[in-house]
Design a protein around this motif. Structure first.
Motif, mmCIF file in Angstrom:
data_model
loop_
_atom_site.group_PDB
_atom_site.id
_atom_site.type_symbol
_atom_site.label_atom_id
_atom_site.label_comp_id
_atom_site.label_asym_id
_atom_site.label_seq_id
_atom_site.Cartn_x
_atom_site.Cartn_y
_atom_site.Cartn_z
ATOM 1 N N ASN A 368 0.790 -1.181 -0.093
ATOM 2 C CA ASN A 368 0.041 -0.169 -0.034
ATOM 3 C C ASN A 368 0.933 1.196 0.016
ATOM 4 O O ASN A 368 1.087 1.998 0.860
ATOM 5 N N TYR A 369 1.543 1.460 -1.162
ATOM 6 C CA TYR A 369 2.555 2.527 -1.263
ATOM 7 C C TYR A 369 1.806 3.837 -1.532
ATOM 8 O O TYR A 369 1.258 4.207 -2.533
ATOM 9 N N ALA A 370 1.893 4.648 -0.314
ATOM 10 C CA ALA A 370 1.071 6.123 -0.274
ATOM 11 C C ALA A 370 2.302 7.003 0.200
ATOM 12 O O ALA A 370 3.020 6.491 1.153
ATOM 13 N N ASP A 371 1.646 8.038 0.322
ATOM 14 C CA ASP A 371 2.332 9.247 1.180
ATOM 15 C C ASP A 371 2.034 9.143 2.528
ATOM 16 O O ASP A 371 0.867 9.957 3.143
ATOM 17 N N LEU A 372 2.628 8.181 3.378
ATOM 18 C CA LEU A 372 2.386 8.013 4.754
ATOM 19 C C LEU A 372 3.237 8.321 5.731
ATOM 20 O O LEU A 372 4.332 8.677 5.472
ATOM 21 N N VAL A 373 2.960 8.631 7.038
ATOM 22 C CA VAL A 373 3.758 8.957 7.997
ATOM 23 C C VAL A 373 3.239 8.176 9.325
ATOM 24 O O VAL A 373 1.997 7.985 9.633
ATOM 25 N N THR A 374 4.213 7.368 9.942
ATOM 26 C CA THR A 374 4.114 6.607 11.088
ATOM 27 C C THR A 374 4.038 7.529 12.375
ATOM 28 O O THR A 374 4.319 6.687 13.488
ATOM 29 N N ASP A 375 4.315 8.558 12.241
ATOM 30 C CA ASP A 375 4.164 9.390 13.528
ATOM 31 C C ASP A 375 3.029 10.392 13.613
ATOM 32 O O ASP A 375 2.150 10.046 12.845
ATOM 33 N N GLU A 376 3.134 11.418 14.580
ATOM 34 C CA GLU A 376 2.056 12.167 14.535
ATOM 35 C C GLU A 376 2.412 13.728 14.107
ATOM 36 O O GLU A 376 1.739 14.588 14.680
ATOM 37 N N SER A 377 3.297 13.921 13.127
ATOM 38 C CA SER A 377 3.685 15.328 12.612
ATOM 39 C C SER A 377 2.544 15.734 11.900
ATOM 40 O O SER A 377 2.565 17.083 11.559
ATOM 41 N N VAL A 378 1.706 15.210 11.558
ATOM 42 C CA VAL A 378 0.502 15.925 10.764
ATOM 43 C C VAL A 378 -0.743 15.733 11.545
ATOM 44 O O VAL A 378 -1.942 16.033 10.743
ATOM 45 N N GLY A 379 -0.864 14.980 12.796
ATOM 46 C CA GLY A 379 -2.116 14.941 13.244
ATOM 47 C C GLY A 379 -2.050 13.684 14.303
ATOM 48 O O GLY A 379 -0.909 12.992 14.277
ATOM 49 N N THR A 380 -3.045 13.689 15.059
ATOM 50 C CA THR A 380 -3.077 12.545 16.193
ATOM 51 C C THR A 380 -3.167 11.282 15.370
ATOM 52 O O THR A 380 -3.812 10.967 14.360
ATOM 53 N N CYS A 381 -2.218 10.288 15.778
ATOM 54 C CA CYS A 381 -2.312 9.063 15.037
ATOM 55 C C CYS A 381 -1.974 7.782 16.358
ATOM 56 O O CYS A 381 -1.077 7.743 16.494
ATOM 57 N N THR A 382 -2.910 7.730 17.060
ATOM 58 C CA THR A 382 -2.770 6.754 18.193
ATOM 59 C C THR A 382 -2.621 5.161 17.887
ATOM 60 O O THR A 382 -2.851 4.716 16.901
ATOM 61 N N GLY A 383 -1.501 4.748 18.295
ATOM 62 C CA GLY A 383 -0.974 3.354 18.115
ATOM 63 C C GLY A 383 -0.378 3.109 16.681
ATOM 64 O O GLY A 383 -0.360 2.388 16.117
#
Length: 534
Positions: A368-383
Motif C-alpha cells: 500500500n505505497y502512499a504518502d504516509l507518516v508513521t508518527d504524529e507530525s500531521v495529526g493525532t495517530c494513536t497506535g
C-alpha cells in the motif's frame, strides 16, 4: 529539503474504478445522437466482454449531410506545452500522432460515467521511451466550459501479444491530469515517468469520468482516418481493457486527438516484457483476510524513512538468493535488498521510479505505497507505527509486518491506513491484507517489482484496496522463484492470532463488472508530473 506535492495535485489522483457498460455516443457537432425510430437498447449482462456490434451501431446515427450545420475553419492548436518536460531534462524528440490537430466532433457517454479511449502506435525509429501524453478535449464546433476542471488519468500501455488490440494491454505508466482549454484544439500535455515500451507497439489514452450531457473526447473526422487504431473500452479500470472495441465497430470513422511524445530508450531497444507469464515473476489472486493485531514496535515513527529488520526465516524474491534481512518503509514499501537509502515518497504506478540520486526500487514489495507518516507530525495517530510478530512454529511459521499510519495529506473520510504483509516459511508467496486504508487505495499503488522492467502491478490510484481484501503474490512456477507451497495454518501466540490462508481462486487484478443499465440516447447534444514533493 523536504519534498512535498501540492495537496491539490494529489487530489487529482483520486479516481475510483467501478465497472460500467461503455455506451459510446457522438455529440451533435456537427450531427445529433440517435435518429427517431432507433429501437430500445438491451442490457449487457454481467460478465459480457462487449455488447454485440449490431446493437452498438443501432445506438449511433447521423443526420443527413444536408441537415448538418455549416462549420467555420478552425485553426490547429499547438502540439502541447513541453515546459515541464524541459525542466526535468526530458525534451521529447519524437511525437506519435494519427490526427490532424482539429476536432470536428467530441464523444462521451449518454448518461455520463467512466470510459477509456486510446490510440495504438507502433514504435518508430527506436523511440521506445515515452515521456508524456498529450490530449485535446472537446471541439471548437461546440465549446463546453463545464469540461474544464474535470480530472482524468493519462495512461501508457504495452501490447504483450503485438496484435494491435488493447484487450490484453498492460499498464506501463500513468499520471493524473485536469482538463483545460477545452474546445480550442489545444493539446494538454501530461508528463509520465520516462518509460521504455517493451513491445513493438503500444497504446496511449485516458480514463475519465464525466456527467450526462458532457462530451469530453476530441474526435478527428476529416484527418488521416487510420482504421483500427482508435479504441474505446467498456471499463473504468486502467488495468482491464478486455472489452475494448475499435471506434469503427461503433459506426464511426476517425481518430482520437491523443498523442505521445517519445525518444530513444535504454540502448534504443525495447526492454524485457514486464510481468512475463513464464520466468521470474508473480501472478496475483484475491480472497479475504483479517488484520492480525499486536506485534513488536520496530521504532519506525517518521515521514519518509526506512527501518532495517531481521526476518525469522529466509525469503526469496524473484528467484534471487534468500535473504534474512529487509528494510521496511513508512510509506508502505518493503525492500528485500536492505539496507536501503530512501529519502522521499515518489508518485507513480508500479514500477515506481525514484529517478537519479537515490537507490532504485529493487526487489521491492508495495502492499500500500502512499504518502504516509508513521508518527504524529500531521495529526493525532494513536497506535501508529510498524509492528512485527512471528506466529506458528518451524517449519510452518508466518512473519507479519503491520503498518498503521496517517496520510501526509489526509484523504476524505478516515485519516489512517492499516494493512499488513504476511511472509510464509517455505513459500515464495507474499501476501497483503487490508484493514482500513482511508481511501481504499485511491491515493496508493500496490504491486511488486524486481526493477523498472520486471514487475507486477495490482492497483494504481484505484479504490480496490478495501477492508478484508487479501492479495497473494504467487511466484511463477516455471521461473527461478521457489515453488509455492500450501500456506500452513499458523498457531497463534499469546499476543496475536494468525489468519489462515484462504485458497486462492483464479488470478485476477480487478473486481467483477456490475450489471449496467443503459439509457436511451438524447436526440441532440445540449449546448451549453512532476517531481517528488519538496
Amino acid at each position: 529539503m523536504k519534498k512535498q506535492i501540492n495537496p491539490t495535485t494529489k487530489a487529482h489522483l483520486i479516481r475510483g474504478a467501478f465497472y460500467l457498460l461503455l455506451l459510446v455516443t457522438v455529440c451533435a457537432i456537427p450531427f445529433v445522437l440517435a435518429q427517431p425510430g432507433i429501437r430500445n437498447r438491451g442490457v449487457v449482462k454481467s460478465g459480457a466482454k462487449a455488447p454485440p456490434l449490431s446493437s452498438v451501431k443501432e445506438l449511433l446515427a447521423r443526420l443527413p449531410a444536408s441537415q448538418r450545420p455549416a462549420l467555420l475553419p478552425h485553426p490547429k492548436g499547438p502540439r502541447g506545452n513541453a515546459t515541464i518536460a524541459k525542466l526535468i531534462g526530458r525534451v521529447p524528440l519524437f511525437t506519435y500522432s494519427i490526427d490532424d490537430g482539429t476536432a470536428e466532433d467530441s464523444i462521451g457517454l449518454t448518461s455520463g460515467g467512466t470510459f477509456v479511449a486510446c490510440n495504438e502506435f507502433p514504435v518508430t525509429g527506436g523511440n521506445n521511451q515515452i515521456t508524456s501524453i498529450s490530449i485535446a478535449w472537446g471541439t471548437p464546433a461546440f465549446p463546453d466550459p463545464t469540461l474544464n476542471g474535470l480530472s482524468y488519468t493519462a495512461v501508457l500501455w504495452s501490447d504483450p501479444n503485438g496484435d494491435g488490440s488493447p484487450t490484453d494491454a498492460v499498464v506501463l505508466a500513468s499520471a493524473p491530469g485536469v482538463i483545460s482549454q477545452q474546445g480550442t484544439d489545444t493539446f494538454i500535455t501530461t508528463v509520465i515517468p520516462p518509460t521504455n515500451v517493451p513491445t513493438a507497439n503500444f497504446f496511449v489514452g485516458f480514463l475519465i469520468t464525466h456527467n450526462a450531457g458532457q462530451f469530453p473526447a476530441a474526435f478527428d473526422e476529416d484527418g488521416q482516418n487510420l482504421p483500427n487504431r482508435s479504441w474505446v473500452a467498456q471499463t473504468n479500470s486502467i488495468n482491464d481493457l478486455s472489452g475494448a472495441i475499435t471506434i469503427e465497430s461503433a459506426g464511426l470513422v476517425g481518430n482520437w486527438l491523443i498523442r505521445a511524445e517519445g525518444q530513444p530508450g535504454g540502448g534504443g531497444s525495447p526492454s524485457p516484457t514486464p510481468t512475463a507469464t513464464c520466468g521470474p515473476g508473480y501472478t496475483t489472486s484475491t480472497s479475504t483476510g483479517t488484520i492480525t493485531g499486536g506485534g513488536t514496535d520496530i521504532g519506525n515513527h517518521c515521514d519518509d524513512c526506512t527501518t532495517d529488520i531481521a526476518l525469522p526465516f529466509p525469503v526469496s524474491v524473484y528467484g534471487h538468493p534468500p535473504t534474512s534481512v529487509a528494510s521496511v518503509g513508512s510509506d508502505g514499501d518493503l525492500h528485500f535488498t536492505g539496507p536501503y537509502n530512501k529519502l522521499f515518497w515518489w508518485m507513480g504506478c508500479v514500477p515506481v521510479d525514484p529517478g537519479t540520486g537515490q537507490d532504485p526500487f529493487l526487489d521491492t514489495f508495495f502492499p500500500n505505497y502512499a504518502d504516509l507518516v508513521t508518527d504524529e507530525s500531521v495529526g493525532t495517530c494513536t497506535g501508529c507505527g510498524i509492528f512485527t510478530q512471528t506466529v506458528g512454529t518451524a517449519p510452518n511459521r508466518q512473519f507479519i509486518i503491520r503498518w498503521k499510519a496517517n496520510y501526509f495529506n489526509s484523504p476524505p473520510g478516515p485519516a489512517q491506513a492499516e494493512f499488513e504483509v504476511v511472509l510464509t516459511e517455505g513459500s515464495g508467496t507474499l501476501t497483503a491484507i487490508y484493514g482500513t486504508t482511508g481511501d481504499n487505495g485511491l491515493t496508493a499503488v500496490s504491486g511488486i517489482q524486481q526493477d523498472l522492467n520486471v514487475f507486477t502491478s495490482f492497483s494504481c490510484n484505484e479504490a480496490t484496496l478495501t477492508p478484508g481484501l487479501r492479495v497473494d503474490y504467487v511466484p511463477n512456477s516455471c521461473g527461478a522463484s521457489p515453488t509455492p507451497t500450501a500456506t500452513a495454518t499458523a498457531t497463534a501466540t499469546a499476543t496475536a492470532s494468525a489468519t489462515a490462508t484462504a485458497t486462492a481462486t483464479a488470478t485476477s487484478t480487478s473486481t467483477p463488472r456490475p450489471t449496467p443499465t443503459p439509457r436511451a440516447h438524447p436526440t441532440a447534444r445540449p449546448r451549453p508530473t512532476p517531481p517528488p514533493r519538496p
